[in-house]
Write a protein that holds these residues in place. Structure first.
Motif, PDB file in Angstrom:
ATOM      1  N   UNK A 303      -2.665   8.459   7.159  1.00  0.00           N
ATOM      2  CA  UNK A 303      -2.266   9.851   7.269  1.00  0.00           C
ATOM      3  C   UNK A 303      -2.365  10.260   8.734  1.00  0.00           C
ATOM      4  N   UNK A 304      -1.219  10.428   9.386  1.00  0.00           N
ATOM      5  CA  UNK A 304      -1.216  10.754  10.816  1.00  0.00           C
ATOM      6  C   UNK A 304      -1.744  12.157  11.087  1.00  0.00           C
ATOM      7  N   UNK A 305      -1.841  12.995  10.044  1.00  0.00           N
ATOM      8  CA  UNK A 305      -2.414  14.336  10.263  1.00  0.00           C
ATOM      9  C   UNK A 305      -3.931  14.266  10.433  1.00  0.00           C
ATOM     10  N   UNK A 306      -4.552  13.231   9.871  1.00  0.00           N
ATOM     11  CA  UNK A 306      -6.005  13.090   9.956  1.00  0.00           C
ATOM     12  C   UNK A 306      -6.418  12.157  11.087  1.00  0.00           C
ATOM     13  N   UNK A 307      -5.626  11.112  11.321  1.00  0.00           N
ATOM     14  CA  UNK A 307      -5.983  10.104  12.319  1.00  0.00           C
ATOM     15  C   UNK A 307      -4.797   9.871  13.246  1.00  0.00           C
ATOM     16  N   UNK A 308      -5.013  10.105  14.535  1.00  0.00           N
ATOM     17  CA  UNK A 308      -3.963   9.840  15.510  1.00  0.00           C
ATOM     18  C   UNK A 308      -3.745   8.338  15.647  1.00  0.00           C
ATOM     19  N   UNK A 309      -4.849   7.601  15.781  1.00  0.00           N
ATOM     20  CA  UNK A 309      -4.743   6.153  15.832  1.00  0.00           C
ATOM     21  C   UNK A 309      -4.642   5.593  14.418  1.00  0.00           C
ATOM     22  N   UNK A 310      -4.158   4.350  14.341  1.00  0.00           N
ATOM     23  CA  UNK A 310      -3.973   3.711  13.037  1.00  0.00           C
ATOM     24  C   UNK A 310      -5.327   3.563  12.342  1.00  0.00           C
ATOM     25  N   UNK A 311      -5.421   4.131  11.156  1.00  0.00           N
ATOM     26  CA  UNK A 311      -6.646   4.035  10.362  1.00  0.00           C
ATOM     27  C   UNK A 311      -6.242   3.989   8.895  1.00  0.00           C
ATOM     28  N   UNK A 312      -6.179   2.791   8.364  1.00  0.00           N
ATOM     29  CA  UNK A 312      -5.757   2.633   6.980  1.00  0.00           C
ATOM     30  C   UNK A 312      -6.881   3.035   6.045  1.00  0.00           C
ATOM     31  N   UNK A 313      -6.553   3.900   5.083  1.00  0.00           N
ATOM     32  CA  UNK A 313      -7.532   4.432   4.129  1.00  0.00           C
ATOM     33  C   UNK A 313      -7.169   3.983   2.718  1.00  0.00           C
ATOM     34  N   UNK A 314      -8.213   3.849   1.877  1.00  0.00           N
ATOM     35  CA  UNK A 314      -8.006   3.464   0.486  1.00  0.00           C
ATOM     36  C   UNK A 314      -7.812   4.666  -0.428  1.00  0.00           C
ATOM     37  N   UNK A 315      -8.240   5.858   0.005  1.00  0.00           N
ATOM     38  CA  UNK A 315      -8.143   7.016  -0.869  1.00  0.00           C
ATOM     39  C   UNK A 315      -6.703   7.502  -0.953  1.00  0.00           C
ATOM     40  N   UNK A 316      -6.353   8.063  -2.088  1.00  0.00           N
ATOM     41  CA  UNK A 316      -5.007   8.598  -2.289  1.00  0.00           C
ATOM     42  C   UNK A 316      -4.056   7.635  -2.968  1.00  0.00           C
ATOM     43  N   UNK A 317      -4.431   6.367  -3.077  1.00  0.00           N
ATOM     44  CA  UNK A 317      -3.539   5.370  -3.677  1.00  0.00           C
ATOM     45  C   UNK A 317      -4.307   4.514  -4.680  1.00  0.00           C
ATOM     46  N   UNK A 318      -3.628   4.175  -5.747  1.00  0.00           N
ATOM     47  CA  UNK A 318      -4.161   3.270  -6.756  1.00  0.00           C
ATOM     48  C   UNK A 318      -3.351   1.990  -6.741  1.00  0.00           C
ATOM     49  N   UNK A 319      -4.031   0.849  -6.767  1.00  0.00           N
ATOM     50  CA  UNK A 319      -3.376  -0.456  -6.703  1.00  0.00           C
ATOM     51  C   UNK A 319      -3.136  -0.991  -8.102  1.00  0.00           C
ATOM     52  N   UNK A 320      -1.877  -1.300  -8.396  1.00  0.00           N
ATOM     53  CA  UNK A 320      -1.512  -1.900  -9.685  1.00  0.00           C
ATOM     54  C   UNK A 320      -0.938  -3.282  -9.389  1.00  0.00           C
ATOM     55  N   UNK A 321      -1.667  -4.315  -9.789  1.00  0.00           N
ATOM     56  CA  UNK A 321      -1.231  -5.689  -9.524  1.00  0.00           C
ATOM     57  C   UNK A 321      -0.338  -6.153 -10.669  1.00  0.00           C
ATOM     58  N   UNK A 322       0.975  -6.114 -10.424  1.00  0.00           N
ATOM     59  CA  UNK A 322       1.937  -6.504 -11.459  1.00  0.00           C
ATOM     60  C   UNK A 322       1.784  -7.993 -11.760  1.00  0.00           C
ATOM     61  N   UNK A 323       1.892  -8.820 -10.748  1.00  0.00           N
ATOM     62  CA  UNK A 323       1.549 -10.241 -10.822  1.00  0.00           C
ATOM     63  C   UNK A 323       1.353 -10.745  -9.402  1.00  0.00           C
ATOM     64  N   UNK A 324       1.277 -12.069  -9.225  1.00  0.00           N
ATOM     65  CA  UNK A 324       0.861 -12.606  -7.925  1.00  0.00           C
ATOM     66  C   UNK A 324       1.879 -12.352  -6.819  1.00  0.00           C
ATOM     67  N   UNK A 325       3.128 -12.015  -7.155  1.00  0.00           N
ATOM     68  CA  UNK A 325       4.152 -11.748  -6.150  1.00  0.00           C
ATOM     69  C   UNK A 325       4.548 -10.272  -6.054  1.00  0.00           C
ATOM     70  N   UNK A 326       3.902  -9.430  -6.821  1.00  0.00           N
ATOM     71  CA  UNK A 326       4.364  -8.041  -6.913  1.00  0.00           C
ATOM     72  C   UNK A 326       3.171  -7.095  -7.057  1.00  0.00           C
ATOM     73  N   UNK A 327       3.156  -6.068  -6.219  1.00  0.00           N
ATOM     74  CA  UNK A 327       2.081  -5.076  -6.234  1.00  0.00           C
ATOM     75  C   UNK A 327       2.683  -3.683  -6.157  1.00  0.00           C
ATOM     76  N   UNK A 328       2.198  -2.779  -7.004  1.00  0.00           N
ATOM     77  CA  UNK A 328       2.697  -1.402  -7.007  1.00  0.00           C
ATOM     78  C   UNK A 328       1.592  -0.460  -6.546  1.00  0.00           C
ATOM     79  N   UNK A 329       1.973   0.458  -5.650  1.00  0.00           N
ATOM     80  CA  UNK A 329       1.052   1.470  -5.142  1.00  0.00           C
ATOM     81  C   UNK A 329       1.443   2.826  -5.730  1.00  0.00           C
ATOM     82  N   UNK A 330       0.516   3.430  -6.448  1.00  0.00           N
ATOM     83  CA  UNK A 330       0.724   4.753  -7.024  1.00  0.00           C
ATOM     84  C   UNK A 330      -0.064   5.757  -6.191  1.00  0.00           C
ATOM     85  N   UNK A 331       0.636   6.609  -5.453  1.00  0.00           N
ATOM     86  CA  UNK A 331      -0.006   7.463  -4.458  1.00  0.00           C
ATOM     87  C   UNK A 331       0.348   8.925  -4.703  1.00  0.00           C
TER      88      UNK A 331
END
Length: 632
Positions: A303-331
């Motif tokens: 979120x560039x509104x919170x962090x000017x520099x690159x700062x990847x956060x885990x909050x706000x998104x849920x990880x759904x592992x479809x299978x080993x080649x496919x991942x869905x992010x619900x944000x």
């Protein structure tokens, strides 16, 4: 409009591509006008002024051809007017501001492949009475004198490539790209060497949209991310959403060194709006190569509104592992999204194949032992006593624990998520039931040893403690969700092969439930065993009628203590076991049913010895030593 323009040029100024020339127009008090004559090409632009006219003319645009005159607002007794000329060649956008009012001479018309930029001063007319005072470029004064005309010559370059080069050097480069795409005044696909975007106009009646993002030609079609935009994104009558696909990670380098970013990054933004806490999530599906078995993946956002520099956060998104080649992010927000892969290896198990074989054999032996012991307990003539009820409860719980553990691996290999979730739930329930029945047996034995009598509790209390409480705990976990399912365990010898079982998932919620419930019950079992052993050791010397059987009692309780000690190793599950301890843990605990059979066989032998020696003691002593409801 002026505020938006200022924001745009604030983002892109500070390089040679964008042109900004400002000054003060000295004019007369008569009516004034802005005259312009713009043509395509890349030759020069002339900015001149006289008593009544501010003139912009030349050949620098890519597609814009305009020639006209605009009457300017005149103020009495005003003979000077500040002005600025803004030229953004990538957008083919030219704006003239006079007295704080914008006049757009060339409107954006998409992003230009080649454009006229690097405008440099060629020549200027001699000083005059009316003209331009304090002319400046990018804030640097050219001349303080009154000049009639400034001329600037440009060069043709690949504008898109230069823009990407400039954006990659700035901490807000990704934001620059989305802002320029938004201001390009174009819907549909917008291509840049560093990013590909789709601009979607959400009109009245927007009900959601699924789309595959545009991508470079060298990306396989089945590897391009897809996005689902819910209807709740639209909050105004008409608004635009920009979906941008970044294949180059140079714009997003930064963050923790123990993780690595996958190649694909997706940026989502809505025009002039901050979107967060969506009632229905945005879904971004990433396609990637299979990851090594010892790596994990999680959806992250910046979120560039919170962090000017690159700062990847885990909050706000849920990880759904479809299978080993496919991942869905619900944000539930709009910003930049990607997948981070943990560099550190997951916990591994040494000698997993051997331990699996030992556990399978031990569970098979326990199943047979539990069946034999249950049949034996049911044949007892006084089968309605509390002690027999407790013994049967422990045997039934142990039988189902071994049965579920024997089936969990086979059912996990079927790949059916529903079946695996049910089996994981049953396995957890049978483990909790076994531990609860052990606690019940501990406390029941306490009454027999210390009070020389059974407890006065009704039988349904024992059933509630052994079967009801685990059911309540498991149902509560099921209501939380995402607790049970397929669990992968990796052997340390071969990180390419995995052992699958239906158990609690490797998630934060599951780990919290494991440590609170299972570890808590294990602590009660172990502490109860220690307390019971202490009471037995203190009570036997004080009762002469039991001294004759003291060694037998210590033998039985020693076996129970050994069992409790091995279960007690579970209290230190967060600490790596030594190999010897790990094998001991698996052997003894998988043979749980066998040890129960040996224990009750020892009790039966002790009772027969007690009956044979009954001639040498009083009737009261014999009854005390040879109780059918013996709980030890």
């Amino acid at each position: 409009m002026w505020i938006i323009t200022c924001l745009l040029f604030t983002l892109v100024l500070g390089n040679d591509r964008v042109f900004k020339m400002c000054g003060t127009w000295r004019h007369g008090n008569a009516s004034r006008n802005l005259k312009y004559d713009l043509k395509t090409g890349c030759k020069e632009i002339e900015i001149s002024a006289n008593e009544r006219t501010l003139s912009i003319q030349g050949s620098i645009t890519a597609k814009c051809t305009q020639s006209s005159s605009i009457n300017l607002e005149s103020k009495p007794l005003q003979n000077q007017s500040p002005f600025c000329v803004f030229w953004e060649p990538l957008l083919d956008l030219l704006i003239v501001q006079v007295n704080g009012k914008n006049h757009t001479l060339c409107r954006p018309n998409g992003l230009q492949e080649t454009c006229c930029t690097d405008l440099s001063q060629e020549k200027q007319e001699t000083p005059a009475l009316y003209g331009i005072v304090n002319g400046s470029i990018y804030g640097d004064i050219i001349r303080y004198d009154v000049m009639e005309k400034y001329t600037f010559r440009g060069d043709t370059i690949n504008c898109k490539k230069k823009f990407c080069d400039e954006a990659s050097k700035k901490p807000n480069g990704a934001k620059m790209i989305e802002e320029v795409v938004m201001k390009s005044n174009k819907t549909g696909r917008v291509d840049l060497p560093c990013a590909q975007s789709t601009v979607i106009e959400m009109k009245e009646g927007f009900t959601g949209l699924s789309l595959t993002l545009p991508a470079p030609r060298n990306v396989a079609p089945n590897m391009i991310p897809s996005v689902y935009l819910p209807s709740c994104l639209k909050s105004r009558s008409t608004s635009k959403v920009v979906c941008t696909y970044y294949k180059n990670k140079t714009l997003f380098q930064g963050g923790s060194s123990d993780v690595v970013l996958l190649d694909d990054i997706v940026g989502l933004s809505v025009e002039n709006e901050i979107i967060e806490n969506l009632p229905e999530p945005v879904r971004i599906r990433f396609y990637h190569s299979p990851l090594p078995a010892n790596y994990s993946r999680r959806c992250v956002s910046w979120d560039t509104r919170k962090d000017i520099k690159v700062n990847w956060r885990y909050d706000g998104c849920e990880t759904v592992k479809i299978h080993d080649r496919e991942t869905e992010c619900c944000c539930n927000l709009l910003t930049y999204f990607a997948i981070l892969v943990q560099v550190e290896k997951k916990a591994t198990v040494h000698h997993l194949e051997a331990l699996t074989f030992i556990t399978a054999v031990g569970c098979a032996m326990s199943l047979v032992s539990c069946l034999v012991l249950f049949y034996w307990l049911c044949k007892r003539r006084r089968g309605k006593g509390q002690s027999l009820l407790v013994h049967r409860g422990v045997v039934v719980a142990t039988f189902f624990l071994c049965l579920c553990f024997s089936l969990t691996s086979s059912l996990a290999k079927t790949g059916n998520e529903t079946i695996c979730k049910i089996m994981g739930t049953l396995l957890h329930y049978s483990l909790l039931s076994t531990l609860c029945w052990m606690i019940v047996e501990m406390f029941h034995t306490f009454f027999l040893v210390c009070c020389v009598s059974s407890s006065t509790l009704p039988l349904w209390v024992f059933y509630l403690a052994g079967f009801g409480i685990p059911a309540i705990l498991v149902c509560r976990l099921l209501s939380i969700g995402d607790i049970y399912g397929l669990r992968k365990i990796m052997p340390s010898e071969d990180d390419t092969s995995l052992y699958f079982m239906c158990w609690m998932l490797d998630s934060d919620k599951s780990r919290l439930a494991h440590h609170i419930i299972i570890i808590g019950l294990l602590a009660v079992v172990v502490s109860s065993g220690i307390v019971m052993l202490f009471f037995v050791a203190t009570k036997i010397p004080n009762r002469p009628e039991w001294r004759k059987n003291r060694m037998a009692f210590f033998s039985i309780w020693g076996l129970t203590c050994l069992f409790c000690t091995t279960w007690g190793l579970g209290l230190f599950s967060f600490v790596p076991f030594s190999e010897a301890t790990l094998f001991l843990f698996c052997i003894i605990n998988s043979c749980h049913g066998v040890f129960h059979l040996l224990r009750y066989y020892a009790i039966e032998r002790m009772k027969k010895r007690c009956e044979l020696s009954s001639d040498g003691g009083s009737r009261g002593s014999v009854m005390l030593q040879c109780r059918d409801d013996e709980g030890v």
